[in-house]
Design a protein around this motif. Sequence first.
Motif, PDB file in Angstrom:
ATOM      1  N   ARG A 298       0.836  -1.205   0.000  1.00 48.00           N
ATOM      2  CA  ARG A 298       0.000   0.000   0.000  1.00 48.00           C
ATOM      3  C   ARG A 298       0.872   1.257   0.000  1.00 48.00           C
ATOM      4  NH1 ARG A 298      -5.164   0.831  -1.555  1.00 48.00           N
ATOM      5  NH2 ARG A 298      -6.230   2.214  -0.161  1.00 48.00           N
ATOM      6  N   LEU A 299       1.928   1.257   0.798  1.00 50.76           N
ATOM      7  CA  LEU A 299       2.856   2.399   0.836  1.00 50.76           C
ATOM      8  C   LEU A 299       3.522   2.603  -0.520  1.00 50.76           C
ATOM      9  CD1 LEU A 299       4.532   1.893   4.326  1.00 50.76           C
ATOM     10  CD2 LEU A 299       3.062   3.790   3.645  1.00 50.76           C
ATOM     11  N   TRP A 300       3.935   1.520  -1.142  1.00 44.47           N
ATOM     12  CA  TRP A 300       4.551   1.620  -2.459  1.00 44.47           C
ATOM     13  C   TRP A 300       3.550   2.112  -3.499  1.00 44.47           C
ATOM     14  CZ3 TRP A 300       9.128   0.856  -5.174  1.00 44.47           C
ATOM     15  CH2 TRP A 300      10.260   0.664  -4.376  1.00 44.47           C
ATOM     16  N   GLY A 301       2.307   1.696  -3.360  1.00 42.48           N
ATOM     17  CA  GLY A 301       1.275   2.185  -4.267  1.00 42.48           C
ATOM     18  C   GLY A 301       1.116   3.685  -4.155  1.00 42.48           C
ATOM     19  N   LYS A 302       1.085   4.173  -2.939  1.00 42.12           N
ATOM     20  CA  LYS A 302       0.958   5.617  -2.711  1.00 42.12           C
ATOM     21  C   LYS A 302       2.206   6.349  -3.213  1.00 42.12           C
ATOM     22  CE  LYS A 302      -1.182   9.242  -1.287  1.00 42.12           C
ATOM     23  NZ  LYS A 302      -1.547   9.749  -0.016  1.00 42.12           N
ATOM     24  N   PHE A 303       3.366   5.733  -3.011  1.00 43.93           N
ATOM     25  CA  PHE A 303       4.609   6.296  -3.534  1.00 43.93           C
ATOM     26  C   PHE A 303       4.529   6.395  -5.058  1.00 43.93           C
ATOM     27  CE2 PHE A 303       9.053   5.247  -5.015  1.00 43.93           C
ATOM     28  CZ  PHE A 303       9.597   6.496  -4.758  1.00 43.93           C
TER      29      PHE A 303
ATOM     30  N   ALA B 222       4.126   6.642 -17.364  1.00 45.56           N
ATOM     31  CA  ALA B 222       5.484   6.134 -17.583  1.00 45.56           C
ATOM     32  C   ALA B 222       6.321   6.253 -16.309  1.00 45.56           C
ATOM     33  CB  ALA B 222       6.153   6.873 -18.739  1.00 45.56           C
ATOM     34  N   ALA B 223       6.181   7.366 -15.592  1.00 42.29           N
ATOM     35  CA  ALA B 223       6.902   7.539 -14.325  1.00 42.29           C
ATOM     36  C   ALA B 223       6.438   6.499 -13.312  1.00 42.29           C
ATOM     37  CB  ALA B 223       6.683   8.952 -13.785  1.00 42.29           C
ATOM     38  N   MET B 224       5.143   6.230 -13.280  1.00 37.26           N
ATOM     39  CA  MET B 224       4.595   5.238 -12.362  1.00 37.26           C
ATOM     40  C   MET B 224       5.078   3.832 -12.726  1.00 37.26           C
ATOM     41  SD  MET B 224       0.781   6.890 -12.041  1.00 37.26           S
ATOM     42  CE  MET B 224       0.076   5.881 -10.735  1.00 37.26           C
ATOM     43  N   ARG B 225       5.196   3.555 -14.005  1.00 37.45           N
ATOM     44  CA  ARG B 225       5.675   2.226 -14.428  1.00 37.45           C
ATOM     45  C   ARG B 225       7.136   2.003 -14.038  1.00 37.45           C
ATOM     46  NH1 ARG B 225       2.035   2.174 -19.679  1.00 37.45           N
ATOM     47  NH2 ARG B 225       0.335   0.896 -18.855  1.00 37.45           N
ATOM     48  N   GLU B 226       7.915   3.074 -13.988  1.00 40.63           N
ATOM     49  CA  GLU B 226       9.290   2.931 -13.497  1.00 40.63           C
ATOM     50  C   GLU B 226       9.274   2.470 -12.037  1.00 40.63           C
ATOM     51  OE1 GLU B 226      11.484   6.092 -16.513  1.00 40.63           O
ATOM     52  OE2 GLU B 226      11.366   6.611 -14.380  1.00 40.63           O
ATOM     53  N   VAL B 227       8.345   2.978 -11.260  1.00 43.09           N
ATOM     54  CA  VAL B 227       8.211   2.550  -9.863  1.00 43.09           C
ATOM     55  C   VAL B 227       7.779   1.086  -9.801  1.00 43.09           C
ATOM     56  CG1 VAL B 227       6.988   2.921  -7.676  1.00 43.09           C
ATOM     57  CG2 VAL B 227       7.763   4.886  -9.023  1.00 43.09           C
TER      58      VAL B 227
ATOM     59  N   GLU C 270       0.179  -3.807 -12.925  1.00 49.98           N
ATOM     60  CA  GLU C 270      -0.693  -2.923 -13.691  1.00 49.98           C
ATOM     61  C   GLU C 270      -2.039  -2.742 -12.981  1.00 49.98           C
ATOM     62  OE1 GLU C 270      -0.345  -1.096 -16.814  1.00 49.98           O
ATOM     63  OE2 GLU C 270       1.733  -1.399 -16.227  1.00 49.98           O
ATOM     64  N   ALA C 271      -2.475  -3.753 -12.258  1.00 48.62           N
ATOM     65  CA  ALA C 271      -3.727  -3.631 -11.498  1.00 48.62           C
ATOM     66  C   ALA C 271      -3.592  -2.543 -10.435  1.00 48.62           C
ATOM     67  CB  ALA C 271      -4.105  -4.962 -10.856  1.00 48.62           C
TER      68      ALA C 271
END
Length: 128
Positions: free
Chosen positions: A5-10, A42-47, A60-61
């Motif tokens: 969840r923290l990584w998702g928010k990040f 694209a920035a989010m996909r790098e994460v 991706e979900a």
Amino acid sequence: DMNKRLWGKFMLNVGVNQTVAVYKSNYGEIQRDGEARATMIAAMREVITLSEYEGINLTEADLNYWLSVLATLSPEGKPSMAQDLEARRYSEVALFAGAVLEMGEKYRVPTPVNKKLYDTIKAIESTY
């Protein structure tokens, strides 16, 4: 799973805060198809890629979940980083793109979108 969840928010913050700030726009800009939305994703996909190295395994979900959250925000609204740059305050770019760049270096994973966002925000802040 609190870490996921923290990584998702990040991931969300890396994408939306920096993109809206760099494009000098608002949530409406990233809610519709176009260059800003593509940059944000694209920035989010790098994460997402880096999360795999950290054992978090965003997917991706997870990205689609956060995009659905963004779709509920007022199109005229802006995240804190955009407000900071407009007010000529220093932002938390080191916590977002800076952290992504450090992890990218650590794992030898290219992070060109976050590098561009980081460099652009630092250039804006250098004018203060």
